[in-house]
Design a protein around this motif. Sequence first.
Motif, PDB file in Angstrom:
ATOM      1  N   ALA A  14     -43.587  76.434  83.693  1.00  0.00           N
ATOM      2  CA  ALA A  14     -43.425  75.245  82.906  1.00  0.00           C
ATOM      3  C   ALA A  14     -44.438  75.148  81.621  1.00  0.00           C
ATOM      4  O   ALA A  14     -44.521  74.202  80.904  1.00  0.00           O
ATOM      5  N   SER A  15     -45.377  75.840  81.393  1.00  0.00           N
ATOM      6  CA  SER A  15     -46.620  75.672  80.581  1.00  0.00           C
ATOM      7  C   SER A  15     -46.084  76.100  79.025  1.00  0.00           C
ATOM      8  O   SER A  15     -46.944  75.952  78.094  1.00  0.00           O
ATOM      9  N   SER A  16     -44.861  76.623  78.958  1.00  0.00           N
ATOM     10  CA  SER A  16     -44.419  76.941  77.492  1.00  0.00           C
ATOM     11  C   SER A  16     -43.017  77.082  77.342  1.00  0.00           C
ATOM     12  O   SER A  16     -42.515  77.330  78.526  1.00  0.00           O
ATOM     13  N   GLY A  17     -42.527  77.386  76.231  1.00  0.00           N
ATOM     14  CA  GLY A  17     -41.075  77.710  76.105  1.00  0.00           C
ATOM     15  C   GLY A  17     -40.053  77.025  76.651  1.00  0.00           C
ATOM     16  O   GLY A  17     -40.054  75.719  76.538  1.00  0.00           O
ATOM     17  N   ILE A  18     -39.229  77.571  77.310  1.00  0.00           N
ATOM     18  CA  ILE A  18     -38.010  76.970  77.835  1.00  0.00           C
ATOM     19  C   ILE A  18     -38.512  76.114  78.931  1.00  0.00           C
ATOM     20  O   ILE A  18     -37.994  74.803  79.194  1.00  0.00           O
ATOM     21  N   GLY A  19     -39.398  76.273  79.727  1.00  0.00           N
ATOM     22  CA  GLY A  19     -39.963  75.401  80.952  1.00  0.00           C
ATOM     23  C   GLY A  19     -40.526  74.296  80.651  1.00  0.00           C
ATOM     24  O   GLY A  19     -40.137  73.181  80.907  1.00  0.00           O
ATOM     25  N   ALA A  20     -41.319  74.412  79.499  1.00  0.00           N
ATOM     26  CA  ALA A  20     -41.907  73.162  79.031  1.00  0.00           C
ATOM     27  C   ALA A  20     -40.769  72.253  78.249  1.00  0.00           C
ATOM     28  O   ALA A  20     -40.737  70.832  78.357  1.00  0.00           O
ATOM     29  N   SER A  21     -39.964  72.781  77.543  1.00  0.00           N
ATOM     30  CA  SER A  21     -38.858  71.980  77.028  1.00  0.00           C
ATOM     31  C   SER A  21     -37.884  71.385  78.032  1.00  0.00           C
ATOM     32  O   SER A  21     -37.529  69.962  77.821  1.00  0.00           O
ATOM     33  N   ILE A  22     -37.684  72.070  78.985  1.00  0.00           N
ATOM     34  CA  ILE A  22     -36.919  71.225  80.265  1.00  0.00           C
ATOM     35  C   ILE A  22     -37.837  70.089  80.858  1.00  0.00           C
ATOM     36  O   ILE A  22     -37.135  69.364  81.238  1.00  0.00           O
ATOM     37  N   VAL A  23     -39.021  70.474  80.914  1.00  0.00           N
ATOM     38  CA  VAL A  23     -39.978  69.324  81.349  1.00  0.00           C
ATOM     39  C   VAL A  23     -39.830  68.001  80.574  1.00  0.00           C
ATOM     40  O   VAL A  23     -39.598  67.007  81.083  1.00  0.00           O
ATOM     41  N   ARG A  24     -40.005  68.415  79.484  1.00  0.00           N
ATOM     42  CA  ARG A  24     -39.737  67.280  78.446  1.00  0.00           C
ATOM     43  C   ARG A  24     -38.346  66.503  78.457  1.00  0.00           C
ATOM     44  O   ARG A  24     -38.275  65.277  78.595  1.00  0.00           O
ATOM     45  N   ALA A  25     -37.217  67.167  78.597  1.00  0.00           N
ATOM     46  CA  ALA A  25     -35.735  66.811  78.531  1.00  0.00           C
ATOM     47  C   ALA A  25     -35.951  65.939  79.892  1.00  0.00           C
ATOM     48  O   ALA A  25     -35.187  64.952  79.842  1.00  0.00           O
ATOM     49  N   LEU A  26     -36.429  66.596  80.944  1.00  0.00           N
ATOM     50  CA  LEU A  26     -36.319  65.692  82.290  1.00  0.00           C
ATOM     51  C   LEU A  26     -36.947  64.279  82.575  1.00  0.00           C
ATOM     52  O   LEU A  26     -36.592  63.341  82.878  1.00  0.00           O
ATOM     53  N   THR A  27     -38.126  64.477  81.766  1.00  0.00           N
ATOM     54  CA  THR A  27     -39.008  63.285  81.910  1.00  0.00           C
ATOM     55  C   THR A  27     -38.550  62.310  81.050  1.00  0.00           C
ATOM     56  O   THR A  27     -38.510  60.924  81.172  1.00  0.00           O
ATOM     57  N   GLN A  28     -37.915  62.796  79.825  1.00  0.00           N
ATOM     58  CA  GLN A  28     -37.410  61.935  79.004  1.00  0.00           C
ATOM     59  C   GLN A  28     -35.926  61.125  79.653  1.00  0.00           C
ATOM     60  O   GLN A  28     -35.584  59.744  79.124  1.00  0.00           O
ATOM     61  N   GLN A  29     -35.344  61.562  80.827  1.00  0.00           N
ATOM     62  CA  GLN A  29     -34.267  61.198  81.321  1.00  0.00           C
ATOM     63  C   GLN A  29     -35.042  60.076  82.529  1.00  0.00           C
ATOM     64  O   GLN A  29     -34.152  59.748  83.393  1.00  0.00           O
ATOM     65  N   GLY A  30     -36.242  60.004  82.782  1.00  0.00           N
ATOM     66  CA  GLY A  30     -36.841  59.091  83.777  1.00  0.00           C
ATOM     67  C   GLY A  30     -37.071  59.978  84.988  1.00  0.00           C
ATOM     68  O   GLY A  30     -37.209  59.266  86.273  1.00  0.00           O
ATOM     69  N   VAL A  31     -36.849  61.278  85.065  1.00  0.00           N
ATOM     70  CA  VAL A  31     -36.990  62.053  86.118  1.00  0.00           C
ATOM     71  C   VAL A  31     -38.461  62.458  86.563  1.00  0.00           C
ATOM     72  O   VAL A  31     -39.303  62.543  85.526  1.00  0.00           O
ATOM     73  N   THR A  32     -38.952  62.240  87.623  1.00  0.00           N
ATOM     74  CA  THR A  32     -40.427  62.750  88.222  1.00  0.00           C
ATOM     75  C   THR A  32     -40.388  64.177  88.351  1.00  0.00           C
ATOM     76  O   THR A  32     -39.672  64.631  89.107  1.00  0.00           O
ATOM     77  N   VAL A  33     -41.334  64.846  87.391  1.00  0.00           N
ATOM     78  CA  VAL A  33     -41.288  66.380  87.367  1.00  0.00           C
ATOM     79  C   VAL A  33     -42.634  66.919  87.816  1.00  0.00           C
ATOM     80  O   VAL A  33     -43.825  66.217  87.463  1.00  0.00           O
TER      81      VAL A  33
END
Length: 248
Positions: A14-33
């Motif tokens: 999750a520290s960069s690239g695809i993982g970090a982008s997925i973290v951002r996308a999920l938190t923007q959806q209200g998911v606890t990540v």
Amino acid sequence: MAPLTYQTALVTGASSGIGASIVRALTQQGVTVYALARREDRLTALAAETGCTPIVLDLCDSDALYDRLSGLDVDILVSNAGMGIGYTTLCETTRQDIECTINTNLIAAMQLINAIVPGMVARGKGHILHIGSIAGLYPLFSSVYGASKGGIHLLCQNLRLELKGTPIRCTEICPARVDTEFFDVAYKDPDTVKKIKTEIDLLKPQDIADAALYALSAPPHVNIGLIEITPTEQMAGGLVTYPLNSAK
């Protein structure tokens, strides 16, 4: 796109690239990540940006993996951590690079499932999302990396059979070239890295995050099993011929 019905997620790499982008996308959806990676400074910055909970962990340390993650209550497992060390011919790579790539890309992914998914089954809710690669679907001149991602492909296929009768869904996303740090690690020659990153218009990490949200937001009776996503200018396949004496 329908709102997500999931509340919690674990994202590896999750520290960069695809993982970090997925973290951002999920938190923007209200998911606890829970955002997992080895680089604490990157995770700290991502947590400040998104509100995710950082987990600093090397997935190749199987004892630490089970100690920290067994029984973790999450609805979504995004198995994204991976690398392309040894991204050359099998004859030219090293024993250490083989072990590092296979342990990170395949063995750790299987142990994550072993640690996390029984809880999903017990709770009757969950979605496993693997970031594979077109290198796991087609020959792309890298036996070590291709074998690790080919293993992920069949892992996902078999896992679907093993989870029959449960509501747990499985998705594999297989990208081609994405503009991340992957090639900086895979190739030691900066000119090669520059050529790979500039000769075509690459996918962006957000493109993969968008695909992940698409699969995760499908209605409960729909399982998006496989997404193959490439830059418009890149495609796999074709016939390569050469004379038998060309290797001499």
